[in-house]
Design an enzyme around this catalytic site. Structure first.
Site, PDB file in Angstrom:
ATOM      1  N   HIS A  64       0.841  -1.204   0.000  1.00 54.54           N
ATOM      2  CA  HIS A  64       0.000   0.000   0.000  1.00 54.54           C
ATOM      3  C   HIS A  64       0.868   1.243   0.000  1.00 54.54           C
ATOM      4  CE1 HIS A  64       0.597   0.764   4.365  1.00 54.54           C
ATOM      5  NE2 HIS A  64       0.404  -0.520   4.562  1.00 54.54           N
ATOM      6  N   ASP A 121      -0.229   4.378   0.951  1.00 53.94           N
ATOM      7  CA  ASP A 121      -0.570   5.369   1.978  1.00 53.94           C
ATOM      8  C   ASP A 121       0.151   5.080   3.287  1.00 53.94           C
ATOM      9  OD1 ASP A 121      -2.349   3.074   2.163  1.00 53.94           O
ATOM     10  OD2 ASP A 121      -3.493   4.184   3.663  1.00 53.94           O
ATOM     11  N   ASP A 147       6.583   0.562   6.639  1.00 51.73           N
ATOM     12  CA  ASP A 147       5.170   0.233   6.376  1.00 51.73           C
ATOM     13  C   ASP A 147       4.613   1.136   5.276  1.00 51.73           C
ATOM     14  OD1 ASP A 147       2.619  -0.817   6.706  1.00 51.73           O
ATOM     15  OD2 ASP A 147       2.164   0.369   8.475  1.00 51.73           O
ATOM     16  N   GLU A 185      -5.118   1.786   2.615  1.00 52.94           N
ATOM     17  CA  GLU A 185      -5.047   0.601   3.466  1.00 52.94           C
ATOM     18  C   GLU A 185      -5.103   0.982   4.935  1.00 52.94           C
ATOM     19  OE1 GLU A 185      -3.170  -2.591   5.909  1.00 52.94           O
ATOM     20  OE2 GLU A 185      -2.580  -0.496   5.661  1.00 52.94           O
ATOM     21  N   GLU A 186      -4.450   2.088   5.279  1.00 52.41           N
ATOM     22  CA  GLU A 186      -4.320   2.467   6.684  1.00 52.41           C
ATOM     23  C   GLU A 186      -5.631   2.923   7.311  1.00 52.41           C
ATOM     24  OE1 GLU A 186      -1.966   1.724   8.404  1.00 52.41           O
ATOM     25  OE2 GLU A 186      -0.043   1.866   7.365  1.00 52.41           O
TER      26      GLU A 186
END
Length: 384
Positions: free
Chosen positions: A73, A75, A105, A135-136
């Site tokens: 991801h 974001d 991450d 995603e976050e």
């Protein structure tokens, strides 16, 4: 330039894009598109409804079955209120670590995959790169891309989601459901509570019910469970309400997330909460018809289970050299969504989840080296 050095150079570019989930990720997407075009690789965007964010996927190598999806991801979580010792949007090497928001991450994994585009493009089986958004904030962006990939790419052998796992294979994660609760009360002077409804008081009752549910979950852990903690968890992440100490709050809102073990049903767990919502709503409306309690589901993502993913896990373990069984993690990820779409899926990526979301987020240089070695072995395997 070595492959690892090339990946670090790409990571520097990726970290430089502020892709906090509340912002657009299009500058990063455009940079990746340009990078892929430089290697004669076409890509496809799958944008959100208003075009302010986009997923991106691309296939490298021949259009045959048996390839691999590499997904990450774009974001990142906010840096607001965090005490950073260096600029979070500038990759900063220090003491064997690379500091910057998203290094762990999970821009480190994306950078490693991009660094190996030439090798993947020369393979006999394809690599499908997949970069998602949002995603976050509940794995909201990936489903449209995953659906498009399911329609267009040949069946892969494995989908590898590069969440930080210290390059260990993960074959299970919890699901996540995020709800937002908005209460509309009836403002009045606090000396006359009988002529109004405090939205804060209603919120307190509802949050107390959620805490009761959370305690019940914790008091009944699942036996022989590989997840830590070995039960579904429920937490309240944000709450706001009221305008002054001497006014009954006219409005209040809060957000909570429920992270379920595989097999636990969110609707069943939350049934007592929704029953209380119905009771309180009817009670306050009987006196003040304009009042309300509204609950909206902001996001929902399924858990990942080992079922049907054994070959994918064994394949990835053969690349990492890991001999033990796959592990489980309590964080949610897009892996469950890929698996739900029919892709055999595991998690495996560089860095530790302990560094994710922290001030001074970092990834160790030796983890970038380990991730690079993994990509080299993957390219060699797909070239056979």
């Amino acid at each position: 330039m070595t492959d690892t050095a090339k990946a670090i150079d790409i990571l520097e570019r990726l970290v430089g894009f502020d892709t906090t989930s509340r912002l657009s990720n299009l500058q990063l997407v455009e940079w990746v598109e340009d990078y892929l075009r430089g290697h004669d690789v076409a890509s496809e965007r799958v944008a959100n409804a208003d075009g302010t964010k986009a997923n991106l996927f691309a296939s490298l190598g021949p259009a045959v079955e048996g390839g691999v999806i590499l997904s990450g991801h774009s974001d990142v979580v906010p840096v607001d209120g965090q005490d950073w010792s260096s600029d979070p949007w500038t990759l900063t090497p220090r003491d064997g670590r690379l500091y910057g928001r998203g290094t762990c991450d999970m821009k480190g994994f994306i950078a490693l995959a991009l660094a190996h585009v030439p090798a993947f493009a020369a393979g006999k089986r394809p690599v499908h790169l997949a970069i998602s958004y949002d995603e976050e904030i509940g794995c909201k962006g990936a489903p449209d891309m995953i659906a498009r990939m399911a329609e267009t790419i040949p069946t892969p052998r494995a989908a590898i989601i590069g969440e930080p796992s210290l390059m260990r294979v993960i074959d299970g994660h919890k699901g996540i459901t995020v709800h937002e609760v908005s209460i509309r009360g009836h403002a009045a002077h606090s000396s006359l509570p009988q002529i109004g409804v405090s939205a804060n008081h209603i919120a307190i009752e509802l949050m107390a019910k959620l805490r009761e549910i959370a305690r019940d979950l914790a008091a009944n852990p699942r036996a022989n469970c590989e997840f830590s903690p070995p039960y579904s968890t429920l937490t309240i992440g944000m709450m706001h309400g009221g305008t002054a100490a001497n006014i009954l709050a006219g409005s209040a809102d809060f957000t909570f997330d429920l992270r379920c073990l595989p097999g636990d049903d969110p609707a069943t767990i939350l049934q007592p909460f929704f029953a209380l919502c119905d009771t309180l709503r009817a009670d306050i409306r009987s006196a003040f018809p304009a009042t309300d309690i509204a609950v909206s589901k902001r996001s929902s993502a399924p858990p990942l289970t080992p079922d049907g993913n054994g070959d994918a896990a064994a394949f990835v373990r053969s690349l990492t050299g890991e001999n033990g069984p796959a592990s489980k993690v309590s964080f949610a990820a897009e892996a469950g969504q890929f698996c739900e779409a029919g892709f055999p899926t595991v998690i495996c990526g560089p860095g530790s989840i302990e560094q994710a979301h922290q001030p001074d987020e970092w990834i160790a240089l030796d983890q970038m080296e380990a991730g690079n070695a993994f990509m080299v072995r993957l390219a060699e395997e797909l070239a056979r």
